[in-house]
Design a protein around this motif. Sequence first.
Motif, PDB file in Angstrom:
ATOM      1  N   ILE A 144       7.886  16.246  35.270  1.00 58.68           N
ATOM      2  CA  ILE A 144       6.503  15.749  35.364  1.00 58.68           C
ATOM      3  C   ILE A 144       5.619  16.938  35.725  1.00 58.68           C
ATOM      4  O   ILE A 144       5.891  17.662  36.692  1.00 58.68           O
ATOM      5  N   ILE A 145       4.587  17.148  34.912  1.00 58.01           N
ATOM      6  CA  ILE A 145       3.654  18.261  35.146  1.00 58.01           C
ATOM      7  C   ILE A 145       2.380  17.676  35.743  1.00 58.01           C
ATOM      8  O   ILE A 145       1.782  16.760  35.167  1.00 58.01           O
ATOM      9  N   TYR A 201       6.162   7.286  39.227  1.00 58.33           N
ATOM     10  CA  TYR A 201       7.042   7.887  38.210  1.00 58.33           C
ATOM     11  C   TYR A 201       8.122   8.686  38.943  1.00 58.33           C
ATOM     12  O   TYR A 201       7.890   9.172  40.054  1.00 58.33           O
ATOM     13  N   ALA A 202       9.275   8.850  38.308  1.00 64.11           N
ATOM     14  CA  ALA A 202      10.366   9.616  38.948  1.00 64.11           C
ATOM     15  C   ALA A 202      10.815  10.769  38.055  1.00 64.11           C
ATOM     16  O   ALA A 202      10.757  10.672  36.815  1.00 64.11           O
ATOM     17  N   THR A 203      11.248  11.848  38.686  1.00 70.20           N
ATOM     18  CA  THR A 203      11.726  13.025  37.939  1.00 70.20           C
ATOM     19  C   THR A 203      12.543  13.935  38.867  1.00 70.20           C
ATOM     20  O   THR A 203      12.285  13.982  40.065  1.00 70.20           O
ATOM     21  N   PRO A 204      13.506  14.679  38.308  1.00 66.79           N
ATOM     22  CA  PRO A 204      14.172  15.685  39.163  1.00 66.79           C
ATOM     23  C   PRO A 204      13.372  16.976  39.281  1.00 66.79           C
ATOM     24  O   PRO A 204      13.701  17.847  40.086  1.00 66.79           O
ATOM     25  N   LEU A 205      12.327  17.142  38.426  1.00 64.53           N
ATOM     26  CA  LEU A 205      11.603  18.416  38.429  1.00 64.53           C
ATOM     27  C   LEU A 205      10.092  18.247  38.235  1.00 64.53           C
ATOM     28  O   LEU A 205       9.642  17.670  37.241  1.00 64.53           O
ATOM     29  N   VAL A 210      12.193  13.263  42.613  1.00 66.32           N
ATOM     30  CA  VAL A 210      10.890  13.177  43.295  1.00 66.32           C
ATOM     31  C   VAL A 210      10.173  11.949  42.746  1.00 66.32           C
ATOM     32  O   VAL A 210      10.088  11.771  41.521  1.00 66.32           O
ATOM     33  N   ILE A 211       9.701  11.122  43.661  1.00 68.45           N
ATOM     34  CA  ILE A 211       8.911   9.950  43.241  1.00 68.45           C
ATOM     35  C   ILE A 211       7.446  10.347  43.375  1.00 68.45           C
ATOM     36  O   ILE A 211       6.989  10.753  44.457  1.00 68.45           O
ATOM     37  N   VAL A 212       6.717  10.242  42.282  1.00 70.94           N
ATOM     38  CA  VAL A 212       5.303  10.630  42.276  1.00 70.94           C
ATOM     39  C   VAL A 212       4.468   9.362  42.289  1.00 70.94           C
ATOM     40  O   VAL A 212       4.595   8.515  41.394  1.00 70.94           O
ATOM     41  N   SER A 213       3.605   9.232  43.310  1.00 72.40           N
ATOM     42  CA  SER A 213       2.688   8.076  43.360  1.00 72.40           C
ATOM     43  C   SER A 213       1.360   8.486  42.763  1.00 72.40           C
ATOM     44  O   SER A 213       0.785   9.505  43.152  1.00 72.40           O
ATOM     45  N   CYS A 214       0.875   7.685  41.823  1.00 68.35           N
ATOM     46  CA  CYS A 214      -0.372   8.041  41.125  1.00 68.35           C
ATOM     47  C   CYS A 214      -1.352   6.880  41.156  1.00 68.35           C
ATOM     48  O   CYS A 214      -0.943   5.712  41.129  1.00 68.35           O
ATOM     49  N   ALA A 215      -2.629   7.231  41.151  1.00 66.91           N
ATOM     50  CA  ALA A 215      -3.675   6.229  40.888  1.00 66.91           C
ATOM     51  C   ALA A 215      -4.057   6.439  39.434  1.00 66.91           C
ATOM     52  O   ALA A 215      -4.643   7.464  39.084  1.00 66.91           O
ATOM     53  N   GLU A 216      -3.643   5.506  38.565  1.00 63.96           N
ATOM     54  CA  GLU A 216      -3.868   5.684  37.128  1.00 63.96           C
ATOM     55  C   GLU A 216      -4.816   4.607  36.635  1.00 63.96           C
ATOM     56  O   GLU A 216      -4.457   3.428  36.587  1.00 63.96           O
ATOM     57  N   GLN A 217      -6.024   5.034  36.311  1.00 61.91           N
ATOM     58  CA  GLN A 217      -7.069   4.119  35.840  1.00 61.91           C
ATOM     59  C   GLN A 217      -7.177   2.893  36.747  1.00 61.91           C
ATOM     60  O   GLN A 217      -7.178   1.746  36.277  1.00 61.91           O
ATOM     61  N   GLY A 218      -7.227   3.148  38.042  1.00 62.31           N
ATOM     62  CA  GLY A 218      -7.435   2.059  39.008  1.00 62.31           C
ATOM     63  C   GLY A 218      -6.160   1.349  39.431  1.00 62.31           C
ATOM     64  O   GLY A 218      -6.187   0.477  40.299  1.00 62.31           O
TER      65      GLY A 218
END
Length: 396
Positions: free
Chosen positions: A7-8, A143-147, A130-138
């Motif tokens: 995830i970038i 999302y999860a990724t090893p990198l 790594v679990i990434v918490s995002c605010a996506e369009q409200g």
Amino acid sequence: MQEFDVIIIGAGPAGLRAAKVLAEGKAKVLCIDKKQEIGVPKRCGEGFGLSWMERLGLKPDNKWCLQSINGAALYAPSMKSVKIDFKKVSGYIIERRVFEKELAKEAASKGAMIRTKCHASDFERKGGKVIVSCAEQGENVKYATPLIIAADGTESLTARKLGFDTKIGLNDIDSGYQYEMANISFENPHFIHFFFGKEIAPRGYLWLFPKGKNCANVGIGIAGSEPKTAKEYLDKFVKAHPGLRNGSIIEVNAGTIPVGGFLDELAADNLLVVGDAAHQVNPIHGGGIGIAMEAATIASGIALKAIAEKNFGSKFLNQYTVQWYETRGNKLKRILKQRHMLEELNDNNFETLAKSISGSDIMLIAEGDLKSSAKMVIKKLVKHPKLAKVMLKYLK
Ligand SMILES: Cc1cc2nc3c(=O)[nH]c(=O)nc-3n(C[C@H](O)[C@H](O)[C@H](O)COP(=O)(O)OP(=O)(O)OC[C@H]3O[C@@H](n4cnc5c(N)ncnc54)[C@H](O)[C@@H]3O)c2cc1C
């Protein structure tokens, strides 16, 4: 929860380059940006050297190459100038909004997933991922990724939230402010123009990058530690300049530029840091588009190996650090010393140099050849023994 190989965070030049290279390598990649539109607002003078484009395999395209550049004019405070004429196209002033959208379209066409208006706000390491918490369009999305690739610019929180120190000293950060101006006049639209002096742009410079005959990005970068703001210096210059003072401001851009403070390591467990987030910028002129994209290419190569070997530990990922310093970082460190040397010059020294320095002398400085340029400055400023003494330390 959707999972990706990589995830970038950040869809600027660095993030979009990484997305393309990773997708070409068949990785499942997500690239997110908090902005609702890629490339807008720009935070950039939009100068892009042809040699960088060639190095990155980019063909100048009329869609985003707005103005060809074949030389530069450097002005001392009295407006006495030194001109360097390359006599052939050496770069372009680009339309960065269009350039970045084209990078995004290319990455997407290779299979990268791109999401705008998607703000990564938190990161948690769990079970090797790594679990990434995002605010996506409200909406709140995870999302999860090893990198993770942190390509989120100077304000990068990603690296810091993953326990990676990206602090930078105030003297290594420039504060930038810029107007895109229309209905202005200046000398040569095929030259980029730089203005120097302690009263014009302390520990930095002011630029005019033409975007056509009567339009230009007029901007300034000064040390972040200065008590007066970059805007104050820019406004003073615009008012004093007859060709600019009656022009219209059609866009305002502000941002910070890391002009030093290189990181010893560019990777940690599950993390690679690229572009402005890793302070990968030329410390003299602040240009970072090409450097960010080159670093992203190197980092993505290591990321593909990490995916193949299922190794996301810091030791493995730090191969990127080694490769980047060999390719670019060591040269940028020398250019940083060069900047420190130039900081010793006062306005009188600039005036003396403007009368005697040549285009090739300037190229010597820009190339980061510290010893030769210190020698040259001593020779030109021979009547200033105090300064010659200071310069001697750069010969060692
Ligand atoms: C005033 C100014 C003038 C400049 N002029 C030039 C020039 O003429 N030529 C040149 O080569 N360089 C120039 N630079 C430097 C150049 O703009 C940068 O070096 C380049 O943009 C670095 O690219 P990047 O992809 O690392 O970062 P950026 O382009 O900054 O991209 C980072 C992206 O990350 C996104 N982001 C940040 N946080 C999050 C988050 N939490 N979640 C999701 N997305 C996030 C941002 O929205 C942004 O789109 C200039 C810089 C400034 C400030």
